[in-house]
Motif scaffolding. Structure first.
Motif, PDB file in Angstrom:
ATOM      1  N   ASN A  10       0.838  -1.196   0.000  1.00 54.14           N
ATOM      2  CA  ASN A  10       0.000   0.000   0.000  1.00 54.14           C
ATOM      3  C   ASN A  10       0.878   1.252   0.000  1.00 54.14           C
ATOM      4  OD1 ASN A  10      -1.822   2.026   0.421  1.00 54.14           O
ATOM      5  ND2 ASN A  10      -2.503   1.313   2.442  1.00 54.14           N
ATOM      6  N   GLU A  11       0.803   2.023  -1.085  1.00 55.02           N
ATOM      7  CA  GLU A  11       1.682   3.204  -1.171  1.00 55.02           C
ATOM      8  C   GLU A  11       1.278   4.298  -0.172  1.00 55.02           C
ATOM      9  OE1 GLU A  11      -1.436   2.854  -4.037  1.00 55.02           O
ATOM     10  OE2 GLU A  11       0.496   1.841  -4.168  1.00 55.02           O
ATOM     11  N   TYR A 100       8.110  -4.614   5.039  1.00 52.48           N
ATOM     12  CA  TYR A 100       7.972  -6.022   5.434  1.00 52.48           C
ATOM     13  C   TYR A 100       8.218  -6.145   6.943  1.00 52.48           C
ATOM     14  CZ  TYR A 100       8.706  -6.867   0.412  1.00 52.48           C
ATOM     15  OH  TYR A 100       8.622  -6.848  -0.949  1.00 52.48           O
ATOM     16  N   ILE A 101       9.267  -5.476   7.387  1.00 53.50           N
ATOM     17  CA  ILE A 101       9.616  -5.528   8.818  1.00 53.50           C
ATOM     18  C   ILE A 101       8.487  -4.924   9.661  1.00 53.50           C
ATOM     19  CG2 ILE A 101      11.211  -4.569  10.550  1.00 53.50           C
ATOM     20  CD1 ILE A 101      13.384  -4.823   8.215  1.00 53.50           C
ATOM     21  N   ASN A 102       7.951  -3.805   9.195  1.00 55.91           N
ATOM     22  CA  ASN A 102       6.819  -3.176   9.889  1.00 55.91           C
ATOM     23  C   ASN A 102       5.648  -4.151   9.999  1.00 55.91           C
ATOM     24  OD1 ASN A 102       7.190   0.177   8.376  1.00 55.91           O
ATOM     25  ND2 ASN A 102       8.369  -0.826   9.973  1.00 55.91           N
ATOM     26  N   SER A 103       5.385  -4.851   8.909  1.00 58.08           N
ATOM     27  CA  SER A 103       4.256  -5.782   8.895  1.00 58.08           C
ATOM     28  C   SER A 103       4.510  -6.961   9.848  1.00 58.08           C
ATOM     29  CB  SER A 103       4.022  -6.302   7.471  1.00 58.08           C
ATOM     30  OG  SER A 103       3.092  -7.372   7.479  1.00 58.08           O
ATOM     31  N   ILE A 104       5.716  -7.500   9.786  1.00 58.12           N
ATOM     32  CA  ILE A 104       6.051  -8.658  10.637  1.00 58.12           C
ATOM     33  C   ILE A 104       5.918  -8.277  12.121  1.00 58.12           C
ATOM     34  CG2 ILE A 104       7.934 -10.194  11.352  1.00 58.12           C
ATOM     35  CD1 ILE A 104       8.953  -9.796   8.320  1.00 58.12           C
ATOM     36  N   GLN A 105       6.403  -7.083  12.457  1.00 60.70           N
ATOM     37  CA  GLN A 105       6.360  -6.696  13.877  1.00 60.70           C
ATOM     38  C   GLN A 105       4.940  -6.299  14.310  1.00 60.70           C
ATOM     39  OE1 GLN A 105      10.130  -5.981  15.755  1.00 60.70           O
ATOM     40  NE2 GLN A 105      10.397  -4.275  14.327  1.00 60.70           N
ATOM     41  N   ALA A 106       4.168  -5.740  13.368  1.00 63.33           N
ATOM     42  CA  ALA A 106       2.769  -5.442  13.678  1.00 63.33           C
ATOM     43  C   ALA A 106       2.014  -6.742  13.945  1.00 63.33           C
ATOM     44  CB  ALA A 106       2.118  -4.671  12.528  1.00 63.33           C
ATOM     45  N   LYS A 241      -3.583  -0.343   5.950  1.00 63.62           N
ATOM     46  CA  LYS A 241      -3.064  -1.672   5.630  1.00 63.62           C
ATOM     47  C   LYS A 241      -1.689  -1.559   4.980  1.00 63.62           C
ATOM     48  CE  LYS A 241      -7.149  -4.564   5.264  1.00 63.62           C
ATOM     49  NZ  LYS A 241      -7.019  -5.583   6.283  1.00 63.62           N
ATOM     50  N   ILE A 242      -0.802  -2.471   5.326  1.00 70.02           N
ATOM     51  CA  ILE A 242       0.544  -2.451   4.749  1.00 70.02           C
ATOM     52  C   ILE A 242       0.560  -3.154   3.391  1.00 70.02           C
ATOM     53  CG2 ILE A 242       2.918  -3.291   5.053  1.00 70.02           C
ATOM     54  CD1 ILE A 242       2.543  -2.716   8.091  1.00 70.02           C
ATOM     55  N   PHE A 243      -0.149  -4.254   3.300  1.00 69.01           N
ATOM     56  CA  PHE A 243      -0.266  -4.957   2.016  1.00 69.01           C
ATOM     57  C   PHE A 243      -1.621  -4.667   1.385  1.00 69.01           C
ATOM     58  CE2 PHE A 243       3.036  -7.533   3.973  1.00 69.01           C
ATOM     59  CZ  PHE A 243       3.842  -7.869   2.895  1.00 69.01           C
TER      60      PHE A 243
END
Ligand SMILES: [Zn+2]
Length: 315
Positions: A10-11, A100-106, A241-243
């Motif tokens: 998501n830009e 990706y890191i933000n998403s994994i930690q979220a 949303k990140i993705f």
């Protein structure tokens, strides 16, 4: 590239660069040796590591403990901060990896309390080039990405992805978040005490050291799969949303990557015969199986690779 029919970021998501440290502007070196690094693959991913150090009995190869000297590994996020504020940030390798890191930690911030009743504590990823000084000693890129329990950081030289694509047969972009999610799986194991428990088991029964290592690694693969299942639900601090999307193709790329860095496959690739006694990360089939277990269930409590019989001890 896979970007066309694969995942979309998501830009409009806010890229939290405070979760990384960019140390590419400086060399590594020096420092004490405070713990064991946990790399993504066993036995030297490239087969070109010159200096190897066998750490205790764990079978962790490839970390070059230079023990003093060299320059410091100071970080400067100036470049990555401005790069990831641009409109085209989600097209940049650096910024994609931060997301990706933000998403994994979220994911773990929500999931760790839910699944294990434990608060998540963030871990920074240090992005380095060539060599880096860590709480686990000095390491060079040949070791591949790794987690250091002594300083609670993930370490990656992003050129590893080129190696994955060109030499290890895992060219899909989803290889990248898979690798990061695997390393954060080790951070979760550190938070849960699984890692420390495993070290004690290795010490009390050295003959089982490699098997214990395999269990730990397969669990990290399973945690990566669990994240992959939950990834599209993860958001930035503002709830964006990140993705935008994640597809079956991405998941296939994750499974493919897990297969390409299995111990048997790496041993064959390095020109050796397959020697199960030297396995530290698990076979390709097992790495794929456990990634899938995490993905299919979306439940990290299903990742009990330490349960009796969970991992084949015979081969
Ligand atoms: Zn690992």
């Amino acid at each position: 590239m896979a970007q066309e029919d694969g995942m979309e970021l998501n830009e409009n998501a806010e890229i939290d660069t405070s979760q990384v440290e960019d140390a590419r502007g400086s060399g590594g070196g020096g420092g004490g040796f405070g713990g064991l690094p946990i790399p993504i693959g066993g036995g030297g991913l490239t087969g070109i590591i010159i200096t190897v150090l066998l750490v205790l009995v764990g079978g962790y190869f490839g970390v070059n403990n230079l023990g003093g000297g060299g320059s410091s590994s100071t970080s400067d996020n100036g470049k990555i901060n401005s790069e990831c504020k641009q409109g085209d940030a989600t097209k940049q390798l650096d910024c994609r990896n931060v997301l990706y890191i933000n998403s994994i930690q979220a994911y773990w911030a929500t999931e760790l309390p839910k699944a294990f009743g434990k608060q998540y504590e963030k871990s920074v990823t240090k992005i380095f080039a060539n060599r880096v000084n860590t709480g686990c000693g000095a390491a060079d890129s040949g070791v591949g990405p790794f987690y250091c329990p002594a300083d609670d950081k993930v370490y990656i030289d992003l050129t590893f992805y080129q190696l994955l694509a060109k030499q290890l047969g895992a060219p899909g972009e989803f290889a990248q978040p898979y690798v990061l999610a695997h390393e954060y799986g080790h951070h979760v194991q550190d938070l849960l005490g699984t890692e420390a428990k495993m070290r004690r088991a290795q010490q009390s029964d050295p003959d089982s050291a490699n098997l214990q290592s395999v269990r730990l690694e397969l669990q990290a693969d399973c945690y990566a799969g669990a994240w992959a299942k939950g990834a599209t639900g993860t958001t930035d601090a503002k709830g964006n949303k990140i993705f935008k999307s994640l597809t079956d193709e991405d998941i296939q790329e994750g499974i493919q990557t897990a297969g390409q860095i299995g111990d048997d496959t790496l041993q064959q690739r390095n020109g050796g015969t397959v020697n199960p006694a030297e396995f530290t990360h698990g076979t390709s089939a097992d790495r794929q199986k456990w990634f899938r277990t995490g993905y299919d269930s979306g439940d990290p409590t299903k990742c009990d690779t330490f349960a009796p019989g969970a991992v084949n001890e015979g081969d």
